[in-house]
Design a protein around this motif. Sequence first.
Motif, PDB file in Angstrom:
ATOM      1  N   LEU A 304       0.828  -1.209   0.000  1.00 34.10           N
ATOM      2  CA  LEU A 304       0.000   0.000   0.000  1.00 34.10           C
ATOM      3  C   LEU A 304       0.862   1.258   0.000  1.00 34.10           C
ATOM      4  O   LEU A 304       0.596   2.200  -0.744  1.00 34.10           O
ATOM      5  N   PHE A 309      -1.170   1.788  -7.852  1.00 30.96           N
ATOM      6  CA  PHE A 309      -2.577   1.430  -7.951  1.00 30.96           C
ATOM      7  C   PHE A 309      -2.856   1.147  -9.426  1.00 30.96           C
ATOM      8  O   PHE A 309      -2.969   2.081 -10.231  1.00 30.96           O
ATOM      9  N   TYR A 326      -3.367  -2.073  -5.285  1.00 30.38           N
ATOM     10  CA  TYR A 326      -1.997  -1.647  -5.041  1.00 30.38           C
ATOM     11  C   TYR A 326      -1.124  -2.871  -5.218  1.00 30.38           C
ATOM     12  O   TYR A 326      -1.429  -3.947  -4.701  1.00 30.38           O
ATOM     13  N   SER A 352      -7.640  -1.714  -1.359  1.00 30.99           N
ATOM     14  CA  SER A 352      -6.881  -0.801  -2.231  1.00 30.99           C
ATOM     15  C   SER A 352      -7.718   0.423  -2.605  1.00 30.99           C
ATOM     16  O   SER A 352      -7.234   1.554  -2.564  1.00 30.99           O
ATOM     17  N   HIS A 356      -6.964   4.226  -1.742  1.00 28.93           N
ATOM     18  CA  HIS A 356      -6.857   5.191  -2.831  1.00 28.93           C
ATOM     19  C   HIS A 356      -7.785   6.385  -2.592  1.00 28.93           C
ATOM     20  O   HIS A 356      -7.442   7.531  -2.886  1.00 28.93           O
TER      21      HIS A 356
END
Length: 458
Positions: A304, A309, A326, A352, A356
């Motif tokens: 992360l 991404f 990610y 993810s 984001h």
Amino acid sequence: MPETFDGTKVLLEESEIPTHWYNIQADMKTLPPPPLSPATGQPVSPEELARIFPPGLLAQEMTQERWIEIPPEVRRLYQLWRPSPLYRARRLEAELDTPAEIWFKYEGVSPAGSHKLNTALAQAYYNREAGVKKLVTETGAGQWGSALSIAARMFGLDCSVYMVKVSYEQKPYRRILMESYGASVYASPTETTQAGRAVLAKDPHSRGSLGIAISEAVEVAATHDDTNYALGSVLNHVLLHQTVIGLEAKRQLEKVDRYPDVVIASCGGGSNFGGVAFPFLADKLTRGQAIKVLAIEPAACPTLTRGRFAYDYGDTVGLTPMLQMYTLGHEFMPPSIHAGGLRYHGDSPLVSQLYHDGVIGAKAYNQRAVFEAGLMFARLEGILPAPESAHAIRGAIDEALLAKEEGRRRVILFNLSGHGHFDLSAYAEFLEGRLEDEPLDEGVLAQHLASLPEVAHP
Ligand SMILES: *Cc1c(COP(=O)(O)O)cnc(C)c1O
């Protein structure tokens, strides 16, 4: 401040085991885009996925219904160890001299020793319902393999486990545990699959990775009619099953009139994190509840905090659908750190997307700092944590110290995802001063990030 509570743990009755799992897809503002077929680059068709997953799980993978009923047969098996206890870490609080309250949900009480049995039982159930005879999977540290071995046995299914070679060698007792439940265990990469042979042809001394082991297991499932694949993390249905953790914790905290200011969990593929955090994030997403939610990962595999991404394969060889997540690149080989369950190049698409969108935060730690926290916790609270779980402890300790600095009485909740009784060789290394941090090779990481497949969103 809420009423006084002078106990050590909060327990629930068996009748208070949740009846439904919570599906965060119902409340997310942005949903992850669809998985893409490795063959066509187009959204993967249900028929493709049906080769390796049963209909019950595929439906859960896609649904945006908020509550999904837990089948009574699964709930019955949950009673073997659920509801799991919620503890207050009073000695740790005292040692840190913090005004914060530190609470932890303990998933190490499951027969498998970790949270992973929550989804293993559900997955075995839906596969048996679909007439499947055999489950095949990968395992890193051995936690997932152990859980699936137990679950397969409970539902009368055969079980084969591709175990990452480095763990197979470091943790012989995990293998024996899986075999005790009747599973067959192979050190991956093997010569028995095309995927394994391809890796060994490039690197005969490969010590394996989760990505390689997944390639082998998926290949076996895709080429055998009576065999399905089971994944211990990452996918939506897996995180869904794990929400029993957070749902119970929420109820337990309510009983003592608490609500967490901070929720923390370790993050490999994201399932124990999603499990504890999603039921609380529901409040953040639907009514703006102020809550800080942190995913903790190893600095040696910082998906992360350092990944991109992007769409990427779930496995090393490129057999699985591509997921928007990610990722450090599907060919990235994380250093052989002891938290084997956190050595995964990618992450859950749900986690993810939330990261984001700024709904959750993430932090990475080196393994010495993590083992220090794990041992400190064991000596104060009595439970020796799995190295994966010790990441969450490190995070919780630092949040408690921050609360002290700021003079604020925060309520911190973390998930103690499993015990460390099969990780003693790692603790031995630490105690003997032989355990080193495993620095990332920045050049190699940059190369892998640059070589991610360029995929247009459908
Ligand atoms: C597998 C495992 C993890 C990491 O996996 P997630 O899917 O991120 O939960 C963490 N802790 C323990 C004990 C595990 O076995």
